[in-house]
Design an enzyme around this catalytic site. Structure first.
Site, mmCIF file in Angstrom:
data_model
loop_
_atom_site.group_PDB
_atom_site.id
_atom_site.type_symbol
_atom_site.label_atom_id
_atom_site.label_comp_id
_atom_site.label_asym_id
_atom_site.label_seq_id
_atom_site.Cartn_x
_atom_site.Cartn_y
_atom_site.Cartn_z
ATOM 1 N N SER A 265 0.822 -1.211 0.000
ATOM 2 C CA SER A 265 0.000 0.000 0.000
ATOM 3 C C SER A 265 0.861 1.267 0.000
ATOM 4 O O SER A 265 1.721 1.402 -0.849
ATOM 5 C CB SER A 265 -0.947 -0.067 1.193
ATOM 6 O OG SER A 265 -2.052 0.731 0.951
ATOM 7 N N LYS A 269 4.152 1.948 -2.377
ATOM 8 C CA LYS A 269 4.591 3.144 -3.121
ATOM 9 C C LYS A 269 6.036 3.425 -2.703
ATOM 10 O O LYS A 269 6.909 3.744 -3.508
ATOM 11 C CB LYS A 269 3.717 4.362 -2.768
ATOM 12 C CG LYS A 269 2.197 4.149 -2.864
ATOM 13 C CD LYS A 269 1.417 5.409 -2.486
ATOM 14 C CE LYS A 269 0.014 5.203 -1.938
ATOM 15 N NZ LYS A 269 -0.996 4.568 -2.711
ATOM 16 N N TRP A 356 -10.029 0.399 -5.278
ATOM 17 C CA TRP A 356 -9.482 1.718 -4.908
ATOM 18 C C TRP A 356 -8.052 1.880 -5.455
ATOM 19 O O TRP A 356 -7.633 2.963 -5.842
ATOM 20 C CB TRP A 356 -9.497 1.836 -3.384
ATOM 21 C CG TRP A 356 -9.063 3.141 -2.800
ATOM 22 C CD1 TRP A 356 -8.032 3.342 -1.940
ATOM 23 C CD2 TRP A 356 -9.674 4.422 -2.978
ATOM 24 N NE1 TRP A 356 -7.944 4.663 -1.581
ATOM 25 C CE2 TRP A 356 -8.938 5.347 -2.196
ATOM 26 C CE3 TRP A 356 -10.766 4.893 -3.724
ATOM 27 C CZ2 TRP A 356 -9.259 6.716 -2.141
ATOM 28 C CZ3 TRP A 356 -11.082 6.246 -3.666
ATOM 29 C CH2 TRP A 356 -10.335 7.126 -2.889
ATOM 30 N N HIS A 406 -7.554 -5.652 -0.127
ATOM 31 C CA HIS A 406 -6.318 -4.901 0.077
ATOM 32 C C HIS A 406 -5.603 -5.446 1.312
ATOM 33 O O HIS A 406 -6.022 -5.190 2.434
ATOM 34 C CB HIS A 406 -6.745 -3.446 0.298
ATOM 35 C CG HIS A 406 -5.637 -2.469 0.334
ATOM 36 N ND1 HIS A 406 -4.905 -2.149 -0.783
ATOM 37 C CD2 HIS A 406 -5.143 -1.707 1.342
ATOM 38 C CE1 HIS A 406 -4.006 -1.230 -0.451
ATOM 39 N NE2 HIS A 406 -4.133 -0.950 0.829
HETATM 40 C C1 GTR Z 1 -5.395 4.519 1.658
HETATM 41 C C2 GTR Z 1 -4.796 5.334 0.564
HETATM 42 C C3 GTR Z 1 -4.051 4.451 -0.379
HETATM 43 C C4 GTR Z 1 -3.187 3.434 0.340
HETATM 44 C C5 GTR Z 1 -3.713 2.992 1.680
HETATM 45 C C6 GTR Z 1 -2.709 2.394 2.670
HETATM 46 O O1 GTR Z 1 -6.198 5.237 2.503
HETATM 47 O O2 GTR Z 1 -5.844 6.009 -0.100
HETATM 48 O O3 GTR Z 1 -3.311 5.238 -1.287
HETATM 49 O O4 GTR Z 1 -1.894 3.872 0.452
HETATM 50 O O5 GTR Z 1 -4.309 4.003 2.382
HETATM 51 O O6 GTR Z 1 -1.548 2.753 2.704
HETATM 52 O O7 GTR Z 1 -3.147 1.580 3.458
#
Ligand code: GTR
Length: 426
Positions: A265, A269, A356, A406
């Site tokens: 996540s 990145k 998402w 996720h």
């Molecule tokens: C979310 C965000 C994503 C992702 C995620 C995370 O809220 O919108 O870009 O990075 O968090 O890191 O769990």
């Protein structure tokens, strides 16, 4: 970590346009048919229009250009100065995890200008493996004590989020969360396959909120001016990963030429940006990294540049705000971030229910990075058609999509271990 006042003024000045006003009422789009028309920038065309036809031109001309564009427009610049580092082994348990592992805790103390910041690194090593061992390294969300149930691991770091009203997850390290992320780290699986696993709490490096460049490692650079190209939190976390790599170079238990950088996540990145900035990482893995990670920004589906900059402006440099609802103007897109790993193996993973993060955009980035791998006579992703779930593609670029949400799962780890085995010839 950037100054909120400045952040909130910039979009007003440069973004007071119809798009920005529309965006305030925008719902996320999940409909492929509503994706705006876009053309991706070409990784193999230099800024002066010169076609990049071989790996030498890529390495010495085009790669530095692309890296520079990402620094300037997206993630921000790392400090140019080095800091001094000292390493202290805090604990060594030769019989961790029921005798299967060696657990080592190392404090990395970074110092500059009379200021010191300690970072706690937790390492599990397979007990009976020939040293040095290849390793996986990644930052964790909630503290080192959350990755295993081992009661001896101290709670790392402590910071208080001062912005809870947006409903953003609170990643503060707390005792009550001990063992909470065990399923995401799969330590026994990793050491069972002969790899070390090292992790650090991301909030120790840079707490995940905006405090005007005052906390974590930013304390080391308090004398630096803040500009629109100053590093955001993703770049700060990536810089912290490079300091872990500096440490690995001194640890004879770890094969520092075989370190795979893995992140999920926002930390996926981070693994991509860390792997781009620091080519010492032999393999780079992005797990469900989404917008600002592997997903193509120009698709503007699920989380968009505007949305991510609104929720987490401190993750990127201020210049990135210029691309809110204006993705076609970004001089790069995220396939070019993937291409910066070449010729090293890179793996992008998605989850079916993680719309998402735009699984298709994550896949297409891997696909469109492939021409750069071809310059090195290496195979990337051959087809624009996404594979079925649980049908991993493993070339020099790897990709899979698995069922579910996720998260990081056993299945994801099995693929990463297979991918590392394949590239290390294990
Ligand atoms: C979310 C965000 C994503 C992702 C995620 C995370 O809220 O919108 O870009 O990075 O968090 O890191 O769990």
């Amino acid at each position: 970590m950037l100054s909120r006042m400045k952040k909130s003024l910039i979009p007003l000045i440069i973004g007071l346009n119809v798009f920005a006003l529309n965006a305030l009422s925008q719902e996320a789009n999940y409909d492929e048919s509503k994706i705006p028309a876009y053309t991706l920038p070409d990784p193999l065309l230099s800024e002066t229009g010169m076609p990049i036809r071989d790996s030498a031109l890529w390495k010495y001309k085009r790669r530095p250009e692309i890296l520079e564009l990402f620094r300037k427009e997206v993630y921000g610049r790392l400090p140019e100065e080095t800091v001094s580092a000292s390493y202290t082994v805090q604990s060594l348990d030769e019989n961790a995890l029921g005798g299967k592992a060696i657990r080592k805790e190392v404090t990395i103390t970074l110092s500059r200008n009379g200021v010191s910041v300690p970072l706690e690194l937790l390492i599990f090593l397979p007990k009976n493996a020939a040293k040095p061992v290849p390793a996986f390294v990644g930052l964790n969300f909630s503290g080192n004590h959350t990755v295993s149930n081992d009661p001896a691991v101290p709670v790392t770091g402590s910071w208080v989020r001062n912005n809870t009203k947006s409903g953003i997850a609170d990643h503060k390290a707390r005792e009550e969360n001990r063992g909470m992320s065990v399923s995401r780290w799969q330590i026994e699986r990793v050491i069972g396959r002969g790899y070390a696993l090292a992790t650090m709490y991301y909030g120790d490096i840079d707490p995940d909120y905006d405090d005007g460049f005052k906390n974590g490692i930013h304390q080391l650079f308090a004398d630096k001016n803040i500009t629109a190209e100053s590093w955001g939190s993703i770049a700060s976390w990536a810089w912290g990963l490079s300091r872990i790599m500096d440490y690995f170079e001194t640890d004879t238990d770890i094969d520092h030429g075989k370190v795979a950088l893995m992140g999920h996540s926002r930390l996926g990145k981070t693994s991509l940006w860390g792997g781009a900035e620091d080519q010492r990482f032999a393999i780079v893995i992005s797990n469900d990294s989404g917008c600002g990670g592997a997903a193509l920004s120009r698709r503007a589906i699920g989380e968009t540049v505007w949305k991510i900059n609104s929720s987490f402006p401190h993750w990127f440099c201020d210049n990135f705000l210029r691309y809110n609802n204006n993705e076609n103007e970004i001089p790069v897109d995220q396939h070019m971030l993937i291409s910066l790993m070449a010729p090293r193996p890179v793996y992008v993973a998605s989850a079916e229910e993680d719309s998402w993060a735009d699984p298709k955009g994550e896949f297409l980035s891997a696909y469109y990075a492939s021409p750069v791998y071809h310059l090195f006579a290496l195979k990337g992703i051959d087809t624009e058609k996404m594979p079925a779930v649980k049908n991993p593609i493993m070339n020099h670029i790897g990709y899979h999509i698995r069922p579910g949400k996720h998260n990081v799962t056993e299945y994801d780890w099995d693929c990463y271990l297979d991918f590392a085995d394949m590239h290390y010839g294990k």
